[in-house]
Motif scaffolding. Sequence first.
Motif, mmCIF file in Angstrom:
data_model
loop_
_atom_site.group_PDB
_atom_site.id
_atom_site.type_symbol
_atom_site.label_atom_id
_atom_site.label_comp_id
_atom_site.label_asym_id
_atom_site.label_seq_id
_atom_site.Cartn_x
_atom_site.Cartn_y
_atom_site.Cartn_z
ATOM 1 N N CYS A 262 -6.279 -8.614 0.579
ATOM 2 C CA CYS A 262 -6.313 -7.953 -0.736
ATOM 3 C C CYS A 262 -6.208 -8.972 -1.865
ATOM 4 O O CYS A 262 -6.902 -8.870 -2.873
ATOM 5 C CB CYS A 262 -5.158 -6.954 -0.862
ATOM 6 S SG CYS A 262 -5.304 -5.516 0.190
ATOM 7 N N LYS B 122 -1.921 -2.908 -4.561
ATOM 8 C CA LYS B 122 -1.666 -2.676 -3.138
ATOM 9 C C LYS B 122 -0.334 -3.281 -2.721
ATOM 10 O O LYS B 122 0.226 -2.911 -1.698
ATOM 11 C CB LYS B 122 -2.782 -3.297 -2.291
ATOM 12 C CG LYS B 122 -4.156 -2.693 -2.514
ATOM 13 C CD LYS B 122 -4.267 -1.339 -1.847
ATOM 14 C CE LYS B 122 -5.694 -0.819 -1.951
ATOM 15 N NZ LYS B 122 -5.835 0.519 -1.336
ATOM 16 N N ASP C 74 0.812 -1.219 0.000
ATOM 17 C CA ASP C 74 0.000 0.000 0.000
ATOM 18 C C ASP C 74 0.849 1.275 0.000
ATOM 19 O O ASP C 74 0.653 2.184 0.800
ATOM 20 C CB ASP C 74 -0.928 -0.001 1.220
ATOM 21 C CG ASP C 74 -2.176 0.864 0.972
ATOM 22 O OD1 ASP C 74 -2.403 1.258 -0.178
ATOM 23 O OD2 ASP C 74 -2.895 1.143 1.944
#
Length: 505
Positions: A289, A393, A271
């Motif tokens: 994710c 991410k 991220d």
Amino acid sequence: MTKTSNNSRAIYSRLNLLLLGAAVILFGAVFRVYNIEAMSPTFDEPFYVLQGVNFMQYGTRFWPQLQPPFFEWLIGRVAGFVADFEDVRTFTNIAAAFSGPYQFRLDLFSHLPEDLALVRLRYIFQLFYFMTVGSCLWIAKKSGFKPHSLVAILAFMLLEPALIGVTTIMGNDMVTVALASLATALALSEGAIFSVLSIILFSAAWATKWTTALWCVPLLIGVVTEKIPRKILAFWMVAAFGGYLISRWTNVLPTVTSQLTHPNFRMTYLDGVTKTTPFSFYFLQAFMCKSSLAVLVALGLSVRSWLSGRRSVVGLILAGMVIVSLMLSSQILPGIGVRLILPITVSVLVLVAYSIDTPKKLAVIVALLVLECSLNYDSLTAYQNILAGREPKLMDSNTDTGQGLKALVKWRKGHLDRPLALALFGGTPPETYGLTDYVPMESFPMIRSKEPLLEGGNFSGYIAVSRNFMVGYIVSNPSLMALNQYSPTQCFQNAICVFDTRTFK
């Protein structure tokens, strides 16, 4: 009348399950073929084949690796049945196929001639995958799971978006998972010979990769839910000692230990932040994710089943054990790429099969898998679930390994008006696809720029760069990282972005 009606319903239900299973197989095959053809991703598994063949031909290892001798011997034997290698050292000098002393990256669906032996060896790695599928179904059947569970497992193994990408590039973890799955399946069979074979295969899995420790998750869950006999857990534990002896015998254990404890063993990106040591919560957040919604829903259903039953405490303990195991795996190797195959297989083996026991639940899971495959058909290898958004991410082994190169070449044919600079992550030579008119920038494997293209503004044209380099992953180049302040003209399969210097201000 009632008995006949019940029989008719049972036959109708089985027919529906068979039709759904056939549809899943067809849909999965179409997506795998499309994924490979459209992305043509690369992978370094041929390296292990070359090791084995070289061992058979010369009695030595082609390159120092942390693999026991039997692994090279076994791969060499299997390779001999599939293809004929005249001389592996001559074969590896084919410039169109390989680059670098370690990263033997071969694009299986490029313009390489089909009569090359190593191209035909892709079937070996597909075999590992189908060994895993077959073993998982065998385990579920032998453990008494309902037919809906078998179809659910089939759907996960063929349609789970992250697995489609992983099995396209065939990471080495697939070998470990296949060995552990087959060992578990054999242990379910009656007879001393099957027990011995199970221990041998478990030992081979331990010796191949110590991430076999994660196999305790499905085994413990299976024992607690009374779906898997305790003896299999015992076989797994005994085989750990066998794997340890093999590692000591081959003197690879000290090297493995030193690498695992090295502070800069592998970079992690999560991220927007890059670190040389893993985040304490890295694997847990990355798992959320990277896992498909279907995986998360299946895990939720399994926990709900436990919480709503008599074993609520057991359910909480098992859920905690899964999370802790996943977090521990990030310390084994702080990665989320190919390593995701282990926790996904864990959930498929027991958690998913335990929770998907009705037609309604099965329909929800299959529908989610089909939806996610359809929405992410252009970036399955770099998959992250739709709730995480489109911007990556995390970066790791199957998030950006050169996929998008084939699409870049197609784009380049319509944009020949300006020069192209390329910074590519991955070892596949762009020339393999016909891309020859480019200026090389700093890349991985380490290729230095011929000139400081971005510094001083002395380059005018298109710049194609892998996302990894834009966040300083592997290659930390300030000029490449400076591209983050600009909007790309186009990105291909969430991996390679093209910039036009005319838009820079």
